[in-house]
Design an enzyme around this catalytic site. Sequence first.
Site, PDB file in Angstrom:
ATOM      1  N   CYS A 206       0.885  -1.140   0.183  1.00 40.07           N
ATOM      2  CA  CYS A 206       0.071  -0.081   0.176  1.00 40.07           C
ATOM      3  C   CYS A 206       0.918   1.386  -0.098  1.00 40.07           C
ATOM      4  O   CYS A 206       1.835   1.419   1.192  1.00 40.07           O
ATOM      5  CB  CYS A 206      -1.068   0.237   1.197  1.00 40.07           C
ATOM      6  N   ASP A 357      20.472  -5.777 -18.147  1.00 33.39           N
ATOM      7  CA  ASP A 357      20.344  -6.805 -17.039  1.00 33.39           C
ATOM      8  C   ASP A 357      19.349  -7.818 -17.532  1.00 33.39           C
ATOM      9  O   ASP A 357      18.216  -7.563 -17.917  1.00 33.39           O
ATOM     10  CB  ASP A 357      19.795  -6.121 -15.736  1.00 33.39           C
TER      11      ASP A 357
END
Length: 449
Positions: A206, A357
Amino acid sequence: MTLKSSLAITAGKSSYWFLHNFMHGGTSLPGKITLSIDPDVLRDLAKDYEIVIITGTNGKTLTTALTVKVLQAKYGKILTNPSGSNMKQGIVTAFLTNKKNKQGKKIAVLETDEANVPIISKYLKPAAFVLTNLFRDQMDRYGEIYTTYAKILEGIKMHPTATVIANGDAPIFNSQDLPNPVIYYGFNHQEDHEQMAPANTDGLLCPKCQHILHFKNRIYSNLGKYYCPNCGFKRPELQYQVTDLSQQTPQSSTFMIDGHEMTIHIGGTYNIYNALAAYTIGAFLEVDPQTAVTALDDPNSKVFGRQEVVNVDGKEVTLILVKNPVGLDQVLQMIKSDSEPFSLAILLNANYADGIDTSWIWDGRFEDLPFDRIPAILTGGERYKDITFRLRVAGVPEANFDQEEDLEKVLQKIKQMPTDHVYVLATYTAVLQLRKMLAQQGYIKGGMD
């Protein structure tokens, strides 16, 4: 217009003419040349346009293409950057090469790289910012999703009267109060039922109190009807929503938006979000629902690398761009729903445009693929060893498995695969390289500029 900007525009248009006619390219270099003469030229180029900026991790290119179709149905010619060249120089090129609409509104729909939103917002006055989603993507360049969102907000805050059209199913887009008018779209097609997202899901906390979010409906990843049981943070009211999802195949989806049935000729739940965003933008710009539905029901709605189908010696080869864990996983979920046997090639590069990556490939659920219906699997590209190891861990049968670094040999092996349908999952530069080869061999008209 100043003398400097006039000179810059003339130089840019001349360079585009030469590159387009003699080099069969020119999506960003004319913009670079123009900007080198006048860094502020975009302000003059974009003057008098009603501008829609579309940004986010996944779905920018197709949402832009679908939005252009919807708006063209009412307004005619729409300025856009169809090649996906979505940084400042590519956007400048789009304006340089545009043939002005002499009648009606002057509208520009611009796909914009997330980090470039504040850069181009200095020069434009957008009518709307469209936010598709935010997921982990090119960590070497963007960082985490809240870092990326901060860059987007920097651009939005320059224009507090512009409307924000956001995916309401994404918690991050409801995490900060804005002075802007906001329109939310999302899914609302099922009865509520309590559920949680997997622990490794992006953006699962949240944003108000850091408690783990719960869902009354979850579409995929962290998208859905979320709420926080601790502080009451929850999904906002949706102005436009998918109200029914009746049929999905790897090639199409049929669903309803606020009671209007439509079919898009491209598979994947993530592409329903793209169509819903385009529909919402159309509504914002006063396109009536039936006009939007008809425009979206177009068999030619596929764009570069987004389920683009190429006939290669009688084989149906579907090119699908993959670039981050959520997008990859959604593509895997889509292709595994194919009821017919198919072959699979996965091409992995790690250049700057791909993201250097490659660890994101470990988040894709390759283990869920129906290997019994995939008689041939091929890995390729500059980082073929990485994707080969990932698939071996996933349990790909060695009898069905091949690997090849050289993309020219990859194409030859695709031609020899045993099924009529081949899915090719590839990172951005690998798609470019493969399309160039397909163009050279006459399978498609032109590569990627």
